[in-house]
Enzyme design. Structure first.
Site, PDB file in Angstrom:
ATOM      1  N   ALA A  87       0.835  -1.206   0.000  1.00 62.62           N
ATOM      2  CA  ALA A  87       0.000   0.000   0.000  1.00 62.62           C
ATOM      3  C   ALA A  87       0.866   1.250   0.000  1.00 62.62           C
ATOM      4  CB  ALA A  87      -0.887   0.002   1.242  1.00 62.62           C
ATOM      5  N   GLY A 146      24.768  -7.067  20.248  1.00 60.94           N
ATOM      6  CA  GLY A 146      23.625  -6.421  20.894  1.00 60.94           C
ATOM      7  C   GLY A 146      23.072  -7.282  22.018  1.00 60.94           C
ATOM      8  N   GLY A 147      23.128  -6.764  23.230  1.00 52.42           N
ATOM      9  CA  GLY A 147      22.618  -7.506  24.392  1.00 52.42           C
ATOM     10  C   GLY A 147      21.288  -6.943  24.841  1.00 52.42           C
ATOM     11  N   VAL A 149      16.837  -7.267  24.105  1.00 52.62           N
ATOM     12  CA  VAL A 149      15.870  -8.356  24.272  1.00 52.62           C
ATOM     13  C   VAL A 149      16.126  -9.485  23.263  1.00 52.62           C
ATOM     14  CG1 VAL A 149      13.425  -8.900  24.348  1.00 52.62           C
ATOM     15  CG2 VAL A 149      14.200  -6.666  25.081  1.00 52.62           C
ATOM     16  N   ARG A 233      15.463  -2.334  16.251  1.00 52.12           N
ATOM     17  CA  ARG A 233      14.625  -2.331  15.057  1.00 52.12           C
ATOM     18  C   ARG A 233      14.274  -0.889  14.722  1.00 52.12           C
ATOM     19  NH1 ARG A 233      12.613  -7.192  13.453  1.00 52.12           N
ATOM     20  NH2 ARG A 233      10.812  -6.208  12.475  1.00 52.12           N
ATOM     21  N   ALA A 280       4.293  -6.064  20.698  1.00 53.33           N
ATOM     22  CA  ALA A 280       3.020  -6.438  20.064  1.00 53.33           C
ATOM     23  C   ALA A 280       1.828  -5.946  20.888  1.00 53.33           C
ATOM     24  CB  ALA A 280       2.958  -7.961  19.910  1.00 53.33           C
ATOM     25  N   HIS A 402      -1.178 -21.019  48.210  1.00 54.55           N
ATOM     26  CA  HIS A 402       0.080 -21.688  48.534  1.00 54.55           C
ATOM     27  C   HIS A 402      -0.008 -23.140  48.077  1.00 54.55           C
ATOM     28  CE1 HIS A 402       3.679 -22.712  50.787  1.00 54.55           C
ATOM     29  NE2 HIS A 402       3.029 -23.789  51.234  1.00 54.55           N
TER      30      HIS A 402
HETATM   31  P1  NAD Z   1      16.932  -3.485  21.860  1.00 51.73           P
HETATM   32  O1  NAD Z   1      16.836  -2.017  21.675  1.00 51.73           O
HETATM   33  O2  NAD Z   1      16.183  -4.149  22.938  1.00 51.73           O
HETATM   34  O3  NAD Z   1      18.450  -3.899  22.052  1.00 51.73           O
HETATM   35  C1  NAD Z   1      19.473  -3.545  21.160  1.00 51.73           C
HETATM   36  C2  NAD Z   1      20.761  -3.668  21.925  1.00 51.73           C
HETATM   37  O4  NAD Z   1      21.837  -3.486  21.025  1.00 51.73           O
HETATM   38  C3  NAD Z   1      20.889  -2.622  23.024  1.00 51.73           C
HETATM   39  O5  NAD Z   1      21.273  -3.257  24.200  1.00 51.73           O
HETATM   40  C4  NAD Z   1      21.944  -1.694  22.470  1.00 51.73           C
HETATM   41  O6  NAD Z   1      22.705  -1.076  23.469  1.00 51.73           O
HETATM   42  C5  NAD Z   1      22.784  -2.676  21.652  1.00 51.73           C
HETATM   43  N1  NAD Z   1      23.611  -2.025  20.640  1.00 51.73           N
HETATM   44  C6  NAD Z   1      23.308  -0.945  19.880  1.00 51.73           C
HETATM   45  N2  NAD Z   1      24.350  -0.643  19.076  1.00 51.73           N
HETATM   46  C7  NAD Z   1      25.314  -1.540  19.347  1.00 51.73           C
HETATM   47  C8  NAD Z   1      26.625  -1.758  18.860  1.00 51.73           C
HETATM   48  N3  NAD Z   1      27.161  -0.927  17.950  1.00 51.73           N
HETATM   49  N4  NAD Z   1      27.362  -2.794  19.346  1.00 51.73           N
HETATM   50  C9  NAD Z   1      26.832  -3.605  20.301  1.00 51.73           C
HETATM   51  N5  NAD Z   1      25.598  -3.429  20.808  1.00 51.73           N
HETATM   52  C10 NAD Z   1      24.849  -2.436  20.329  1.00 51.73           C
HETATM   53  O7  NAD Z   1      16.583  -4.095  20.424  1.00 51.73           O
HETATM   54  P2  NAD Z   1      16.407  -5.605  19.970  1.00 51.73           P
HETATM   55  O8  NAD Z   1      16.843  -6.543  21.027  1.00 51.73           O
HETATM   56  O9  NAD Z   1      17.014  -5.683  18.622  1.00 51.73           O
HETATM   57  O10 NAD Z   1      14.841  -5.696  19.857  1.00 51.73           O
HETATM   58  C11 NAD Z   1      14.140  -4.839  18.947  1.00 51.73           C
HETATM   59  C12 NAD Z   1      12.776  -4.499  19.490  1.00 51.73           C
HETATM   60  O11 NAD Z   1      11.960  -5.635  19.520  1.00 51.73           O
HETATM   61  C13 NAD Z   1      12.833  -3.945  20.897  1.00 51.73           C
HETATM   62  O12 NAD Z   1      11.987  -2.836  20.980  1.00 51.73           O
HETATM   63  C14 NAD Z   1      12.329  -5.068  21.739  1.00 51.73           C
HETATM   64  O13 NAD Z   1      11.654  -4.619  22.909  1.00 51.73           O
HETATM   65  C15 NAD Z   1      11.391  -5.800  20.803  1.00 51.73           C
HETATM   66  N6  NAD Z   1      11.355  -7.199  21.179  1.00 51.73           N
HETATM   67  C16 NAD Z   1      10.645  -7.555  22.274  1.00 51.73           C
HETATM   68  C17 NAD Z   1      10.632  -8.865  22.677  1.00 51.73           C
HETATM   69  C18 NAD Z   1       9.872  -9.254  23.906  1.00 51.73           C
HETATM   70  O14 NAD Z   1       9.052  -8.468  24.342  1.00 51.73           O
HETATM   71  N7  NAD Z   1      10.128 -10.404  24.488  1.00 51.73           N
HETATM   72  C19 NAD Z   1      11.355  -9.828  21.989  1.00 51.73           C
HETATM   73  C20 NAD Z   1      12.083  -9.428  20.888  1.00 51.73           C
HETATM   74  C21 NAD Z   1      12.072  -8.103  20.483  1.00 51.73           C
END
Ligand code: NAD
Length: 416
Positions: A87, A146-147, A149, A233, A280, A402
């Site tokens: 779209a 990236g550490g 989620v 993202r 979501a 409990h």
């Molecule tokens: P995020 O923003 O949670 O984490 C990205 C991580 O990458 C951060 O810790 C950041 O500091 C790190 N980072 C950024 N640049 C970097 C670099 N140059 N070198 C090393 N580390 C770096 O993003 P995500 O984990 O990719 O998730 C994307 C989105 O999807 C988030 O909004 C997340 O909440 C959502 N998500 C949610 C769930 C859940 O609710 N269980 C699961 C998956 C994804």
């Protein structure tokens, strides 16, 4: 009334179903399959992997198709017209798909997000989370950039599958936006399970099987058979024709007000496309808010109380304020350990902890952070307490069954 919705992820399809249940005619346009990122390459397939001891792609496909059939059934409504295609906005509340044009009384944009990457050499050779879900072999060595989620969930899953896993996180802590106490404890729990986690690590290049990074001006290399890029993202803004349609946006998303209205009358945007909390359940709630506004209904959806869960082993979950967000406030923190909980010990899930943050003067519960088995379920009792502004005194008076893991929350409330 007729509304056009672009995007069939949880934001789009749930809003379509809700609108139809209110007697509104809906045109739901989607380029990708029903369920969007969440169902097809996000939350659901990840959870399917969490429950496996080795990757089983046919089981994963089965889970997706079963849930997709459920959504298709939900969309089989005489008020909903499904349109498959890309779209693009055609001005006002009108939308074009190929040579077809649709217009409605309102338009809701719910086109989600795409994986972000790093501007470093070799970044395009790393896998994103969607590609990771299609691996049929377990890599001997996995390096996760990236550490956050996504990074920690895959680290936990692939460690369980037997990979040697290294996580490289740019910030001083994993899960940078989470309560620091919770993030540090999750990091320790993953390290105890054999995951290597380097924080304050700046990745500089991916060269074949080598990830190059620096820490405190020293250079390091991590050998890996598979590299996952999980650095966040970004809103899926491309190809919507936002400029011509006059919609205000920035690289972090389409600008919206508290009713999810864009600057163009009748046009709303919900979910990841608006930036912010890319979850979501937030997208669905924002869809309900937009729909309520279209229908002239006021609601009390509380966007400041959003529970979130990380599906690692152990799970982490959070709601309300972090201790860091309470800086300058007079607060009290109550903590309790899973190892003092009968059910946790009896079921061999004694690794865990819960923290309740309350305002000292009133006792009002401001935030709850949980690490441990079923944290993602227990957090919803905490969400109710935070959303309703319940005090620790009143919460203590609520009898808990409990033996249950929910007693950990009661113990932390009691300690606050
Ligand atoms: P995020 O923003 O949670 O984490 C990205 C991580 O990458 C951060 O810790 C950041 O500091 C790190 N980072 C950024 N640049 C970097 C670099 N140059 N070198 C090393 N580390 C770096 O993003 P995500 O984990 O990719 O998730 C994307 C989105 O999807 C988030 O909004 C997340 O909440 C959502 N998500 C949610 C769930 C859940 O609710 N269980 C699961 C998956 C994804």
């Amino acid at each position: 009334m007729r509304i056009i919705i672009i995007g069939a992820g949880p934001g789009g399809y749930e809003t379509a179903a809700e609108a139809a249940s209110r007697g509104i005619e809906v045109v739901l346009i989607s380029e990708g399959p029903l369920g969007g990122t969440c169902l097809n390459e996000g939350c659901i397939p990840t959870k399917a992997l969490c429950s496996m001891s080795a990757p089983d792609l046919s089981r994963k496909a089965e889970v997706i198709s079963q849930l997709q059939a459920g959504i298709a059934q939900l969309m089989r409504n005489k008020l909903i017209t499904l349109v498959q295609g890309k779209a693009s906005l055609a001005g006002g509340t009108s939308v074009k798909v190929g040579d077809q044009e649709f217009s409605g009384d309102a338009l809701i944009i719910a086109t989600g997000s795409v994986s972000a990457t790093l501007p470093i050499p070799g970044a395009d050779t790393a896998l994103d989370s969607a590609a990771m879900l299609n691996l049929d072999k377990v890599p001997a060595r996995l390096c996760v950039i990236g550490g956050g989620v996504i990074g920690l969930e895959f680290a936990s899953i692939y460690r369980k599958f037997g990979s040697e896993v290294t996580v490289l996180e740019f910030c001083p802590n994993v899960l940078p936006r989470f309560d620091v106490d919770l993030a540090k404890r999750l990091k320790s729990a993953l390290v105890r399970r054999g995951v290597t986690i380097e924080t304050s690590a700046r990745v500089t290049a991916v060269e074949g099987n080598v990830v190059k990074w620096t820490k405190n001006d020293k250079a390091f290399e991590t050998q890996a058979d598979c590299v996952l890029m999980a650095v966040g993202r970004r809103p899926n803004l491309a190809s919507l024709n936002l400029d011509d349609a006059g919609i205000e946006y920035s690289p972090s998303g389409i600008a919206v007000d508290e009713n999810m209205r864009t600057n163009v009358p009748g046009v709303y945007a919900i979910g990841d496309i608006t930036g912010g909390m890319m979850l979501a359940h937030v997208a669905s709630a924002q869809g309900r808010r937009a729909l309520n506004h279209i229908c002239g209904i006021e609601d009390a959806i509380d966007f400041s109380t959003v529970p979130a869960a990380v599906f690692t082993v152990p799970e982490a979950a959070t709601v309300g304020r972090t201790e860091e967000e309470c800086a300058g406030m007079d607060i009290t923190c109550g903590k309790a350990n899973y190892r003092a909980n009968g059910k946790a010990v009896a079921s061999g899930e004694a690794d865990g902890w819960c923290k309740v943050i309350a305002e000292k003067s009133t006792g009002r519960i401001l935030g709850v952070h949980i690490l441990g088995a079923h944290a993602s379920d227990i957090i919803h009792e905490a969400a109710v307490l935070v959303a309703l502004g319940v005090t620790t005194k009143n919460a203590r008076d609520i009898i808990h069954a409990h033996p249950t893991l929910s007693e950990v929350l009661l113990a932390a409330i009691t300690a606050a």
